[in-house]
Motif scaffolding. Structure first.
Motif, PDB file in Angstrom:
ATOM      1  N   MET A 164      35.570  29.823  37.320  1.00  0.00           N
ATOM      2  CA  MET A 164      35.445  31.263  37.041  1.00  0.00           C
ATOM      3  C   MET A 164      36.252  32.078  38.062  1.00  0.00           C
ATOM      4  N   LYS A 165      36.970  33.102  37.581  1.00  0.00           N
ATOM      5  CA  LYS A 165      37.775  33.933  38.481  1.00  0.00           C
ATOM      6  C   LYS A 165      36.851  34.760  39.385  1.00  0.00           C
ATOM      7  N   LYS A 166      37.157  34.775  40.680  1.00  0.00           N
ATOM      8  CA  LYS A 166      36.317  35.549  41.599  1.00  0.00           C
ATOM      9  C   LYS A 166      36.565  37.038  41.425  1.00  0.00           C
ATOM     10  N   LEU A 167      35.474  37.819  41.396  1.00  0.00           N
ATOM     11  CA  LEU A 167      35.613  39.270  41.269  1.00  0.00           C
ATOM     12  C   LEU A 167      36.065  39.818  42.616  1.00  0.00           C
ATOM     13  N   LYS A 168      37.197  40.517  42.595  1.00  0.00           N
ATOM     14  CA  LYS A 168      37.743  41.032  43.865  1.00  0.00           C
ATOM     15  C   LYS A 168      37.246  42.446  44.146  1.00  0.00           C
ATOM     16  N   ILE A 169      37.027  42.733  45.405  1.00  0.00           N
ATOM     17  CA  ILE A 169      36.698  44.107  45.804  1.00  0.00           C
ATOM     18  C   ILE A 169      37.822  44.561  46.720  1.00  0.00           C
ATOM     19  N   LYS A 170      38.507  45.630  46.318  1.00  0.00           N
ATOM     20  CA  LYS A 170      39.663  46.091  47.105  1.00  0.00           C
ATOM     21  C   LYS A 170      39.393  47.410  47.816  1.00  0.00           C
ATOM     22  N   LYS A 171      38.440  48.198  47.276  1.00  0.00           N
ATOM     23  CA  LYS A 171      38.322  49.578  47.774  1.00  0.00           C
ATOM     24  C   LYS A 171      37.055  49.812  48.579  1.00  0.00           C
ATOM     25  N   ALA A 172      37.215  50.546  49.667  1.00  0.00           N
ATOM     26  CA  ALA A 172      36.061  50.933  50.492  1.00  0.00           C
ATOM     27  C   ALA A 172      36.042  52.452  50.616  1.00  0.00           C
ATOM     28  N   VAL A 173      34.854  53.018  50.458  1.00  0.00           N
ATOM     29  CA  VAL A 173      34.680  54.470  50.642  1.00  0.00           C
ATOM     30  C   VAL A 173      33.964  54.696  51.973  1.00  0.00           C
ATOM     31  N   MET A 199      28.064  40.415  51.520  1.00  0.00           N
ATOM     32  CA  MET A 199      27.680  41.232  50.360  1.00  0.00           C
ATOM     33  C   MET A 199      28.667  41.015  49.207  1.00  0.00           C
ATOM     34  N   ILE A 200      29.944  40.864  49.546  1.00  0.00           N
ATOM     35  CA  ILE A 200      30.960  40.620  48.511  1.00  0.00           C
ATOM     36  C   ILE A 200      30.706  39.256  47.858  1.00  0.00           C
ATOM     37  N   THR A 201      30.331  38.278  48.667  1.00  0.00           N
ATOM     38  CA  THR A 201      30.032  36.942  48.117  1.00  0.00           C
ATOM     39  C   THR A 201      28.849  37.037  47.146  1.00  0.00           C
ATOM     40  N   ILE A 202      27.827  37.806  47.497  1.00  0.00           N
ATOM     41  CA  ILE A 202      26.661  37.960  46.602  1.00  0.00           C
ATOM     42  C   ILE A 202      27.117  38.616  45.288  1.00  0.00           C
ATOM     43  N   TYR A 203      27.980  39.612  45.400  1.00  0.00           N
ATOM     44  CA  TYR A 203      28.499  40.281  44.187  1.00  0.00           C
ATOM     45  C   TYR A 203      29.291  39.285  43.325  1.00  0.00           C
ATOM     46  N   GLN A 204      30.078  38.439  43.983  1.00  0.00           N
ATOM     47  CA  GLN A 204      30.886  37.472  43.216  1.00  0.00           C
ATOM     48  C   GLN A 204      29.997  36.485  42.470  1.00  0.00           C
ATOM     49  N   GLN A 205      28.780  36.261  42.986  1.00  0.00           N
ATOM     50  CA  GLN A 205      27.863  35.341  42.310  1.00  0.00           C
ATOM     51  C   GLN A 205      27.004  36.037  41.260  1.00  0.00           C
ATOM     52  N   THR A 206      26.795  37.354  41.398  1.00  0.00           N
ATOM     53  CA  THR A 206      25.812  38.038  40.546  1.00  0.00           C
ATOM     54  C   THR A 206      26.398  39.168  39.692  1.00  0.00           C
ATOM     55  N   SER A 207      27.590  39.643  40.052  1.00  0.00           N
ATOM     56  CA  SER A 207      28.217  40.834  39.426  1.00  0.00           C
ATOM     57  C   SER A 207      27.346  42.084  39.586  1.00  0.00           C
ATOM     58  N   ALA A 208      26.442  42.074  40.542  1.00  0.00           N
ATOM     59  CA  ALA A 208      25.505  43.198  40.708  1.00  0.00           C
ATOM     60  C   ALA A 208      25.793  43.969  41.998  1.00  0.00           C
ATOM     61  N   SER A 209      25.309  45.209  42.046  1.00  0.00           N
ATOM     62  CA  SER A 209      25.382  45.998  43.275  1.00  0.00           C
ATOM     63  C   SER A 209      24.538  45.330  44.361  1.00  0.00           C
TER      64      SER A 209
END
Ligand code: UTP
Length: 298
Positions: A1-10, A149-159
């Motif tokens: 499965m392709k890992k969901l990337k997070i590029k932006k920080a506010v 936190m990014i790793t958790i998102y990549q596993q769950t697709s959740a906030s």
């Protein structure tokens, strides 16, 4: 499965910093230095170490110093080069790696953290992003809170909301999450309440300054009206998001310094001085003298 990337920080940096007045009258709270780096630089370094490449600062009219800090300073660089102060020159040049992009957006009125994040919607677009509050300085040792936190998102697709256990007396200062019995440091949250009374708080787990949010947060923010303190609260928007999507909590290891208040800021300054290669030994020595001379050892 392709890992969901997070590029932006506010980075919401438009608050008034009233607990640090008069220091914050004309200078941003986020530019207060802990030893030799401003708070905002620690947060930016944490984000970049977690793979973020686009930084979005939500600023206000008294925060120009932040934009200047992340811009180049040609005159200073020329001077340092002429004086052959190459190490300092490198320090200045290393503030921001070349592949990192910055955007700045104004929050015209300090209407709350939730409102500040909504101001960045048009730059964030339809992708998940992280939020870092620079006045929460997190020292996770070799771990990186945001990376986890990014790793958790990549596993769950959740906030994901970073949480920390606080004293019962302090729950009324935070957004407090409800979790399942047998909580083991990471898992779904079922509710989040802004500044509850200790007696009605769902737990002692407080949301602190790191969030990973799906773009669904923007429609929740649009529905939220002014809550505690007359501000648009991010906590209230997360509570609404929970009706649509799963949200996870992550109890990170390490120490969080609340540098938004004087005592937390001073604790951070001492802790970081005690591990700064240039001054650690002198600081240790100074503290030991200071405690005996003033008889404040407890
Ligand atoms: P705080 O609750 O620490 O508020 O905001 P503050 O205004 O910075 O400080 P005090 O309470 O007056 O001393 C938490 C974070 O949210 C940002 C702040 O800059 C800080 O990073 N914030 C808050 C905004 O960007 N806009 C707002 O309207 C409020």
């Amino acid at each position: 499965m392709k890992k969901l990337k997070i590029k932006k920080a506010v980075f919401p940096v438009a608050g008034m910093g009233t607990r640090f007045l008069p220091a914050t009258k004309a200078n941003p709270k986020e530019m207060l230095p802990v030893v030799d780096k401003p708070l905002i630089q620690y947060a930016v370094e944490e984000a970049i170490a977690a793979g973020i490449t686009e930084l979005i600062f939500v600023t206000s009219n008294s925060k120009r110093a932040i934009e200047d800090h992340f811009d180049s300073n040609y005159e200073l660089e020329v001077k340092l080069e002429t004086q052959q102060k190459y190490a300092l020159l490198q320090t200045v040049r290393d503030i921001l790696p070349a592949n990192i992009r910055c955007s700045y957006v104004r929050q015209h009125d300090p209407l709350g953290l939730g409102h500040a994040i909504a101001c960045a919607q048009h730059i964030v677009g339809e992708e998940a992003f992280v939020v870092l509050l620079a006045d929460d300085l997190i020292d996770s040792g070799s771990a990186n809170c945001l990376q986890e936190m990014i790793t958790i998102y990549q596993q769950t697709s959740a906030s994901v909301v970073a949480v920390q256990a606080v004293q019962a007396a302090d729950v009324a200062k935070y957004g407090i999450v409800a979790v399942a019995e047998g909580w083991q440091g990471c898992g779904e949250i079922f509710d989040i309440v802004e500044k509850p009374e200790p007696a009605s708080a769902p737990s002692k787990l407080a949301a602190v300054g790191r969030y990973l949010l799906t773009p669904g947060i923007f429609s929740s923010l649009a529905q939220v009206s002014a809550g505690k303190g007359g501000e648009i609260q991010l906590t209230d928007a997360i509570a609404l998001l929970l009706a649509q999507e799963k949200v996870y909590g992550y109890q990170f290891p390490g120490i969080r310094y609340d540098c938004g208040n004087k005592m937390g800021y001073l604790k951070a300054t001492i802790a970081y001085a005690l591990k700064h290669p240039e001054i650690a030994d002198q600081m240790k020595e100074y503290l030991s003298q200071f405690s005996t001379e003033n008889e404040i050892i407890t």
